[in-house]
Write a protein that holds these residues in place. Structure first.
Motif, PDB file in Angstrom:
ATOM      1  N   VAL A   1     -13.469  29.277   1.029  1.00 39.70           N
ATOM      2  CA  VAL A   1     -12.185  28.866   1.593  1.00 39.70           C
ATOM      3  C   VAL A   1     -12.450  28.129   2.899  1.00 39.70           C
ATOM      4  CG1 VAL A   1      -9.950  29.623   2.473  1.00 39.70           C
ATOM      5  CG2 VAL A   1     -10.967  30.775   0.496  1.00 39.70           C
ATOM      6  N   SER A   2     -11.904  26.916   3.018  1.00 42.21           N
ATOM      7  CA  SER A   2     -12.149  26.073   4.193  1.00 42.21           C
ATOM      8  C   SER A   2     -10.840  25.698   4.866  1.00 42.21           C
ATOM      9  CB  SER A   2     -12.873  24.783   3.778  1.00 42.21           C
ATOM     10  OG  SER A   2     -14.070  25.047   3.090  1.00 42.21           O
ATOM     11  N   LEU A   3     -10.881  25.551   6.176  1.00 42.94           N
ATOM     12  CA  LEU A   3      -9.780  24.987   6.946  1.00 42.94           C
ATOM     13  C   LEU A   3     -10.293  23.668   7.524  1.00 42.94           C
ATOM     14  CD1 LEU A   3      -6.916  25.177   8.053  1.00 42.94           C
ATOM     15  CD2 LEU A   3      -7.837  26.423  10.028  1.00 42.94           C
ATOM     16  N   LEU A   4      -9.816  22.562   6.976  1.00 42.88           N
ATOM     17  CA  LEU A   4     -10.380  21.255   7.269  1.00 42.88           C
ATOM     18  C   LEU A   4      -9.388  20.358   7.990  1.00 42.88           C
ATOM     19  CD1 LEU A   4     -12.031  20.618   3.784  1.00 42.88           C
ATOM     20  CD2 LEU A   4     -13.142  21.521   5.833  1.00 42.88           C
ATOM     21  N   ALA A   5      -9.891  19.589   8.935  1.00 38.43           N
ATOM     22  CA  ALA A   5      -9.109  18.494   9.516  1.00 38.43           C
ATOM     23  C   ALA A   5      -9.329  17.253   8.672  1.00 38.43           C
ATOM     24  CB  ALA A   5      -9.550  18.239  10.960  1.00 38.43           C
ATOM     25  N   LEU A   6      -8.248  16.499   8.439  1.00 32.87           N
ATOM     26  CA  LEU A   6      -8.310  15.298   7.604  1.00 32.87           C
ATOM     27  C   LEU A   6      -8.001  14.065   8.438  1.00 32.87           C
ATOM     28  CD1 LEU A   6      -6.305  16.528   4.461  1.00 32.87           C
ATOM     29  CD2 LEU A   6      -8.704  16.943   5.028  1.00 32.87           C
ATOM     30  N   TRP A   7      -8.883  13.078   8.351  1.00 32.94           N
ATOM     31  CA  TRP A   7      -8.648  11.770   8.959  1.00 32.94           C
ATOM     32  C   TRP A   7      -8.532  10.774   7.814  1.00 32.94           C
ATOM     33  CZ3 TRP A   7     -12.086  15.363  10.828  1.00 32.94           C
ATOM     34  CH2 TRP A   7     -11.893  15.812  12.136  1.00 32.94           C
ATOM     35  N   GLU A   8      -7.300  10.417   7.463  1.00 30.32           N
ATOM     36  CA  GLU A   8      -7.036   9.644   6.249  1.00 30.32           C
ATOM     37  C   GLU A   8      -6.446   8.285   6.583  1.00 30.32           C
ATOM     38  OE1 GLU A   8      -4.285   9.916   2.172  1.00 30.32           O
ATOM     39  OE2 GLU A   8      -4.448  11.644   3.514  1.00 30.32           O
ATOM     40  N   SER A   9      -6.816   7.287   5.784  1.00 26.76           N
ATOM     41  CA  SER A   9      -6.241   5.948   5.919  1.00 26.76           C
ATOM     42  C   SER A   9      -6.121   5.318   4.538  1.00 26.76           C
ATOM     43  CB  SER A   9      -7.104   5.065   6.823  1.00 26.76           C
ATOM     44  OG  SER A   9      -8.329   4.751   6.202  1.00 26.76           O
ATOM     45  N   ASN A  10      -5.315   4.246   4.469  1.00 25.06           N
ATOM     46  CA  ASN A  10      -5.180   3.497   3.223  1.00 25.06           C
ATOM     47  C   ASN A  10      -4.864   2.050   3.546  1.00 25.06           C
ATOM     48  OD1 ASN A  10      -4.900   2.892   0.423  1.00 25.06           O
ATOM     49  ND2 ASN A  10      -4.160   4.972   0.078  1.00 25.06           N
ATOM     50  N   ALA A  11      -5.177   1.164   2.610  1.00 25.66           N
ATOM     51  CA  ALA A  11      -4.896  -0.261   2.769  1.00 25.66           C
ATOM     52  C   ALA A  11      -4.480  -0.815   1.414  1.00 25.66           C
ATOM     53  CB  ALA A  11      -6.112  -1.010   3.306  1.00 25.66           C
ATOM     54  N   PRO A  12      -3.280  -0.464   0.956  1.00 26.74           N
ATOM     55  CA  PRO A  12      -2.854  -0.843  -0.392  1.00 26.74           C
ATOM     56  C   PRO A  12      -2.537  -2.333  -0.517  1.00 26.74           C
ATOM     57  CG  PRO A  12      -1.063   0.227   0.775  1.00 26.74           C
ATOM     58  CD  PRO A  12      -2.269   0.339   1.658  1.00 26.74           C
ATOM     59  N   HIS A  13      -2.429  -2.742  -1.783  1.00 26.37           N
ATOM     60  CA  HIS A  13      -2.029  -4.116  -2.111  1.00 26.37           C
ATOM     61  C   HIS A  13      -0.812  -4.051  -3.017  1.00 26.37           C
ATOM     62  CE1 HIS A  13      -2.355  -8.369  -3.276  1.00 26.37           C
ATOM     63  NE2 HIS A  13      -2.117  -7.948  -4.509  1.00 26.37           N
ATOM     64  N   ASN A  14       0.271  -4.728  -2.630  1.00 26.40           N
ATOM     65  CA  ASN A  14       1.495  -4.733  -3.417  1.00 26.40           C
ATOM     66  C   ASN A  14       1.434  -5.846  -4.454  1.00 26.40           C
ATOM     67  OD1 ASN A  14       4.247  -5.264  -4.312  1.00 26.40           O
ATOM     68  ND2 ASN A  14       4.874  -3.851  -2.696  1.00 26.40           N
ATOM     69  N   SER A  15       1.353  -5.461  -5.737  1.00 33.73           N
ATOM     70  CA  SER A  15       1.241  -6.453  -6.808  1.00 33.73           C
ATOM     71  C   SER A  15       2.531  -7.237  -7.021  1.00 33.73           C
ATOM     72  CB  SER A  15       0.844  -5.762  -8.116  1.00 33.73           C
ATOM     73  OG  SER A  15      -0.405  -5.132  -7.988  1.00 33.73           O
ATOM     74  N   PHE A  16       3.678  -6.649  -6.661  1.00 31.78           N
ATOM     75  CA  PHE A  16       4.947  -7.341  -6.871  1.00 31.78           C
ATOM     76  C   PHE A  16       5.115  -8.497  -5.890  1.00 31.78           C
ATOM     77  CE2 PHE A  16       5.676  -3.130  -8.687  1.00 31.78           C
ATOM     78  CZ  PHE A  16       6.257  -3.463  -9.898  1.00 31.78           C
ATOM     79  N   THR A  17       4.697  -8.282  -4.643  1.00 30.48           N
ATOM     80  CA  THR A  17       4.840  -9.339  -3.629  1.00 30.48           C
ATOM     81  C   THR A  17       3.516 -10.035  -3.329  1.00 30.48           C
ATOM     82  OG1 THR A  17       4.449  -7.747  -1.830  1.00 30.48           O
ATOM     83  CG2 THR A  17       6.738  -8.083  -2.542  1.00 30.48           C
TER      84      THR A  17
END
Length: 289
Positions: free
Chosen positions: A160-176
């Protein structure tokens, strides 16, 4: 897009195989496996909750003098209900990679951290990353994780872990046809459990899986609120190796179930809809080497 997805998946698989081979040579123990799972009730936020997926996986776990390593690479192949592009009849493809290294503090320091139901204390570092081709979001997640881990004294293992999360994303919108600059969410915690516990129900079985309880991560890249996330994935596995003359735990089959509420932090009660709340039974087969 799909061709490049397969190229990236092939590169990841080759790198993983090389890493697994190198780690196995230096490890006190190691286990590498190829697996396949299938379900017809997967869900995606802002999409449907009746998606069929075929999932191929390469995993490697190993232990050495001071700790352990875990690597997993999924190749997820959706049907047309999770389309690869707007108006496409082809399903989306995704690669999702997880790596964790857990340092055993007791082994490093020479001290005994066993207390009550626990057998030790560790420190975990790792990352998640993914890339996906789909009709709208085209995720490119990157996440670093770090925090303490408790080892429980059970047959098999329960960590069992207690973790800090450093999250990012760089999505691409296919509609636009527009890219979103890499966006970093608020640093947030995750309570995570992973286990594999043998038991008997007239035949020898193993109860395995993970559970992640993740806090909200602030605003998303479009300014919307995120929600706490629950992702529980558990399976019952049976070793069929004796029936085909193979070594113990070489071939295993089982049933798996995933409960995923507020998937990727998208509130299922909001615009993300029922696709952000998945209840997914699966069948699973594994080959270990």
């Amino acid at each position: 897009m799909q061709k490049s997805m397969f190229t990236r998946a092939a590169v990841l698989a080759v790198l993983a195989a090389l890493a697994a081979s190198t780690a196995a040579n230096a490890a006190d123990w190691s286990d590498t496996s190829l697996s396949y799972r299938y379900g017809t009730n997967f869900a995606e936020p802002f999409g449907r909750n009746d998606i069929t997926k075929n999932i191929l996986n390469l995993s490697h776990a190993s232990g050495y003098k001071y700790g352990s390593n875990f690597f997993s690479a999924d190749m997820l192949l959706s049907d047309k209900n999770d389309p690869a592009a707007p108006g496409s009849s082809n399903g989306a493809h995704e690669v999702y990679v997880v790596y964790r290294h857990t340092l055993d503090i007791g082994k490093v320091t020479g001290r005994d951290f066993k207390y009550g139901p626990t057998r030790g204390l560790g420190a975990t570092l790792g990352f998640d990353l993914n890339t996906k081709s789909d009709a709208g979001y085209n995720s490119k997640k990157r996440m670093l994780v770090a925090g303490p881990t408790i080892f429980f004294d059970v047959p098999g293992f329960l960590n069992v872990s207690l973790l800090a999360l450093w999250e990012s994303n760089a999505p691409h919108n296919s509609f636009t046809n527009t890219d979103v600059p890499r966006y970093r969410y608020k640093t947030h915690p995750m309570l995570s459990a992973a286990w594999a516990i043998p038991f008997s129900a007239g035949i020898p079985l193993s109860f395995e899986g993970y559970a992640n309880f993740i806090a909200a991560k602030g605003r998303d890249e479009f300014g919307g609120s995120t929600a706490p996330e629950t992702n529980i994935d558990a399976q019952i596995m049976y070793d069929v190796s004796p029936f085909i003359g193979a070594g113990k735990n070489t071939f295993r089959v089982g049933l798996e179930y995933q409960y995923w509420r507020n998937k990727f932090g998208n509130p299922y009660y909001g615009a993300a809809g029922s696709g952000a709340f998945a209840h997914t039974p699966m069948v699973r087969v594994e080959y270990h080497f």
